[in-house]
Design a protein around this motif. Sequence first.
Motif, PDB file in Angstrom:
ATOM      1  N   GLY A 385       0.770  -1.243   0.000  1.00 45.90           N
ATOM      2  CA  GLY A 385       0.000   0.000   0.000  1.00 45.90           C
ATOM      3  C   GLY A 385       0.793   1.280   0.000  1.00 45.90           C
ATOM      4  O   GLY A 385       0.227   2.359   0.177  1.00 45.90           O
ATOM      5  N   LEU A 386       2.115   1.212  -0.194  1.00 46.56           N
ATOM      6  CA  LEU A 386       2.942   2.410  -0.207  1.00 46.56           C
ATOM      7  C   LEU A 386       3.584   2.540  -1.587  1.00 46.56           C
ATOM      8  O   LEU A 386       4.658   2.009  -1.849  1.00 46.56           O
ATOM      9  CB  LEU A 386       4.020   2.324   0.880  1.00 46.56           C
ATOM     10  N   ALA A 387       2.890   3.240  -2.484  1.00 47.67           N
ATOM     11  CA  ALA A 387       3.357   3.363  -3.862  1.00 47.67           C
ATOM     12  C   ALA A 387       4.399   4.469  -3.994  1.00 47.67           C
ATOM     13  O   ALA A 387       4.432   5.417  -3.213  1.00 47.67           O
ATOM     14  CB  ALA A 387       2.182   3.649  -4.789  1.00 47.67           C
ATOM     15  N   SER A 388       5.257   4.332  -5.000  1.00 50.41           N
ATOM     16  CA  SER A 388       6.309   5.316  -5.268  1.00 50.41           C
ATOM     17  C   SER A 388       6.007   6.002  -6.590  1.00 50.41           C
ATOM     18  O   SER A 388       5.919   5.357  -7.629  1.00 50.41           O
ATOM     19  CB  SER A 388       7.679   4.626  -5.329  1.00 50.41           C
ATOM     20  N   SER A 389       5.873   7.336  -6.559  1.00 50.48           N
ATOM     21  CA  SER A 389       5.493   8.077  -7.757  1.00 50.48           C
ATOM     22  C   SER A 389       6.639   8.868  -8.368  1.00 50.48           C
ATOM     23  O   SER A 389       6.475   9.481  -9.423  1.00 50.48           O
ATOM     24  CB  SER A 389       4.341   9.037  -7.432  1.00 50.48           C
ATOM     25  N   SER A 390       7.795   8.887  -7.709  1.00 51.40           N
ATOM     26  CA  SER A 390       8.952   9.638  -8.220  1.00 51.40           C
ATOM     27  C   SER A 390      10.217   9.078  -7.604  1.00 51.40           C
ATOM     28  O   SER A 390      10.168   8.249  -6.684  1.00 51.40           O
ATOM     29  CB  SER A 390       8.828  11.125  -7.868  1.00 51.40           C
ATOM     30  N   SER A 391      11.362   9.547  -8.072  1.00 54.31           N
ATOM     31  CA  SER A 391      12.624   9.080  -7.499  1.00 54.31           C
ATOM     32  C   SER A 391      12.802   9.576  -6.073  1.00 54.31           C
ATOM     33  O   SER A 391      13.513   8.952  -5.275  1.00 54.31           O
ATOM     34  CB  SER A 391      13.800   9.531  -8.363  1.00 54.31           C
ATOM     35  N   LEU A 392      12.177  10.704  -5.732  1.00 55.75           N
ATOM     36  CA  LEU A 392      12.234  11.148  -4.333  1.00 55.75           C
ATOM     37  C   LEU A 392      11.627  10.080  -3.431  1.00 55.75           C
ATOM     38  O   LEU A 392      12.198   9.721  -2.394  1.00 55.75           O
ATOM     39  CB  LEU A 392      11.493  12.474  -4.166  1.00 55.75           C
ATOM     40  N   HIS A 393      10.477   9.542  -3.854  1.00 55.19           N
ATOM     41  CA  HIS A 393       9.821   8.496  -3.071  1.00 55.19           C
ATOM     42  C   HIS A 393      10.643   7.205  -3.063  1.00 55.19           C
ATOM     43  O   HIS A 393      10.822   6.587  -2.013  1.00 55.19           O
ATOM     44  CB  HIS A 393       8.424   8.218  -3.633  1.00 55.19           C
ATOM     45  N   SER A 394      11.127   6.787  -4.231  1.00 56.51           N
ATOM     46  CA  SER A 394      11.847   5.515  -4.289  1.00 56.51           C
ATOM     47  C   SER A 394      13.151   5.580  -3.508  1.00 56.51           C
ATOM     48  O   SER A 394      13.510   4.634  -2.801  1.00 56.51           O
ATOM     49  CB  SER A 394      12.101   5.096  -5.739  1.00 56.51           C
ATOM     50  N   GLN A 395      13.881   6.697  -3.601  1.00 54.92           N
ATOM     51  CA  GLN A 395      15.109   6.851  -2.823  1.00 54.92           C
ATOM     52  C   GLN A 395      14.812   6.846  -1.331  1.00 54.92           C
ATOM     53  O   GLN A 395      15.533   6.236  -0.537  1.00 54.92           O
ATOM     54  CB  GLN A 395      15.812   8.152  -3.212  1.00 54.92           C
TER      55      GLN A 395
END
Length: 426
Positions: A385-395
């Motif tokens: 339930g915690l999706a990543s929408s950009s590299s800020l989120h993925s990092q």
Amino acid sequence: MKEDFLHYVWHFKKFKFTQLHTFQNHELSILHTGYYLKQSGPDFFNAQLLIDNQKWAGNVEIHLKSSDWYVHHHETDSNYDNVILHVVWEHDVEIYRKDATVIPVLELKHYVDQSVVENYNQLVAAKSWINCENQLKNLPEFTLSHWIERLYIERLEQKTSELELVLLKTTTNWEHVFYISLARSFGLNTNGVSFQELLLSIPFSVLKKEQHDLLALEALFFGRVGLLENHFEDNYYQDLKSKWHFLVHKYQLQSTSIVAPEFFKHRPDNFPTIRLAQLAQLLHRESNLLQRCLDTTSLSAFYTLFNIQVSDYWKTHYTFDHKSTFKSKSLSKGFVDLLLLNCVLPIKFSYSKSKGIQNIEELLALALEIKSEKNSIIEKFQQFGLASSSSLHSQALLHLKSKYCNQNKCLQCEIGKNLINFTSPK
């Protein structure tokens, strides 16, 4: 239950801290819980308390049971002579000072709301991947967005520490540090160390003097990592080899041991020969690359800056002496994204920090514009339930997993704190 839970409860006053009494039935008021320094000695330093209206200043030690004082041999350690309160979950034995007076005890189990304990136990119970996997979808958006941003900044700060170590090896030359970091990024996970050692081993003055000559840069790179030790009759290979021996003699370059670059399991476009050829082309074309990166603020401008191809030979080769179908082998946008995340943004952050310049808003904006990375960790967070929408989120999520989840630091994580304090919807 673990002691770090009690540290958290005491530090953030997650208990009913009015009408407190010590186990010895003295009235207790907390003026200041003390400073949690996480070093040897008592857990909290310079606390201030009122015990029966008498003010005390000193240290607080925390244990699950009072008897842990003796288990840890605090009675023989002078660092604990100034403990004014022993905070425990369960009081099972009296603890005495050297003058035979009893150290006051606060038994926390009588003052902590049961829901906080239940939330903590639910959080740390065994899970398939991470402690909070079943509760991520219930997090307040404000808590999550604020924490994601903070995690990304922490990741930049971690990379800053790594860059500062390299800076010490280069007599504080930021441009050389940038080249070294860029080389490591070009090498990716498999050849990053080899490429970094390569750039560390070549004097920066030599790089700058030969930067105008693409063949010289390629000779330095291929020669230094041991790729010019064969006997191919290929004209380009022979030219490189001749140039390499000339440069070794000209600059009296000392032999050095560098980890050999790996070809195994790489797609041809990621072969070390191609990545080194691209790096040489970039440094040759952009003699002032660091300043260009510091001045560039938009993602589209970075794509233009890193829009380079290999030299003519490598457009029809992946390895020496084996011709292949023509391909320009320019840097893909995905690869440029990796260079930005692993090298350029950390350098912009570190360099600006060293100059006392605040540029975090610019970096956050760039990281939000770069596409999210795709890997097993990011996919797993999305499943819960915690999706990543950009590299800020993925990092940020990568940092969360390695620095918090993997180390069970739920009580230092804003997600964990939120889940402990509030009962999740059933």
